[in-house]
Enzyme design. Sequence first.
Site, mmCIF file in Angstrom:
data_model
loop_
_atom_site.group_PDB
_atom_site.id
_atom_site.type_symbol
_atom_site.label_atom_id
_atom_site.label_comp_id
_atom_site.label_asym_id
_atom_site.label_seq_id
_atom_site.Cartn_x
_atom_site.Cartn_y
_atom_site.Cartn_z
ATOM 1 N N SER A 1 -54.549 36.020 -25.422
ATOM 2 C CA SER A 1 -55.856 35.811 -26.266
ATOM 3 C C SER A 1 -55.360 36.074 -27.696
ATOM 4 O O SER A 1 -56.143 35.694 -28.534
ATOM 5 C CB SER A 1 -56.960 36.888 -26.074
ATOM 6 N N HIS B 1 -59.496 32.668 -21.481
ATOM 7 C CA HIS B 1 -59.201 31.644 -22.511
ATOM 8 C C HIS B 1 -58.993 30.254 -22.129
ATOM 9 O O HIS B 1 -58.339 29.643 -22.812
ATOM 10 C CB HIS B 1 -58.187 32.270 -23.539
ATOM 11 N N LYS C 1 -66.990 32.483 -23.072
ATOM 12 C CA LYS C 1 -66.127 31.980 -23.898
ATOM 13 C C LYS C 1 -66.472 30.478 -23.777
ATOM 14 O O LYS C 1 -67.550 29.996 -24.381
ATOM 15 C CB LYS C 1 -64.555 32.432 -23.826
#
Length: 392
Positions: free
Chosen positions: A180, A208, A239
């Site tokens: 990340s 991610h 996300k």
Amino acid sequence: MKGFEYLQNQLDDMKEEGTFRHLIPLESAQGARVTIKGKNVIQLSSNNYLGLTSHPRMKKAAEEAIADYGVGTGSVRTIAGTLKMHEDYEERLAEFKHTEAALVFQSGFTTNQGVLSSILTDQDVVISDELNHASIIDGIRLTKAGRRIYKHVDMASLEEALKETQNYRKRLVVTDGVFSMDGNIAPLPEIVELAEKYDALIMVDDAHASGVLGENGRGTVNHFGLDGRVHIQVGTLSKAIGVLGGYVASTQSLKDYLIHKGRPFLFSTSHPPAVTAACNASLDVLLEEPELIDKLWENTKFFKKGLQDLGFDIGISETPITPVMIGDDALTHKFSDQLFKEGVFAQGIAFPTVQKGKARVRTIVTAEHSKQDLQEALEAFERAGKQLNILK
């Protein structure tokens, strides 16, 4: 009230060092541009990779769920808080991830805590990349298992740890799919080969990578063609998916075990109907609107090249996470502040989130950004970089 002077002393030290930061409230919906302190700025710090936080299909699904089911569930999943939509979504998610089953937790953080703390005992060992996410680190701290840390994406270091731990009942290798802070991708094919060679389990945190890598955003396992060879896939729904929550995709046995033993799952109220309905609609978007992922990567390549051409150090990034490496903590925050003056919101990241001497402004482009947005941002980076002598 007396008692917290020792905390205030530490806060005062942070202020003197220039590393104390206030929370920055947004005054608009999340998007390519946001309003902060009454100023319209280009947003380069959100995880809203595909712009799904305001996608019409997902907003409609959430609104309809509230109208039909209300705003909350009133219970944990194991008592009276499981709606049919929770199970329907988990079935669809498992199919999407090419796994036997999936289970949704309240957040990605609690997913890692719940999985690691429940499946490992003092008879087992967990082997973790040194730059894994804080939720993995905290999950490991909750176990009584042995632990080994291998050097970041260093396969010789991983193999050494596997050789040293052959006397344990189970060995679990844990890695982020995409890291990340640096934006690099774990060498998953090599990790899988080593794990299979030494009969170890593998757990990948795709926070991610969900919605970013793989076919229709299925993640790093699918990206590398490793479906069926990774035991546990963990991800977030907050996300690229644009909503809230975390999930584990694995076998039915692991799902059933976590329902009975995963403490965050057992002791947290289930997701509100609007959250689950929006997450379910996100699967439709991922499957039916792949052009969003194409646009994300097109924007990523454009912005990375622009930063490099200006002379910025963007480290080892391979994904939309693109750090602009500065080094000094205070200078990094000054750079972030100067960027805001220039019309760009890009937050500085410093110790303890990253190692001392490796502070950076972390940027994330999204599918919502236009080329004009990104060109304006690059021009702001150039001006700010020259004003602070980061660019010569």
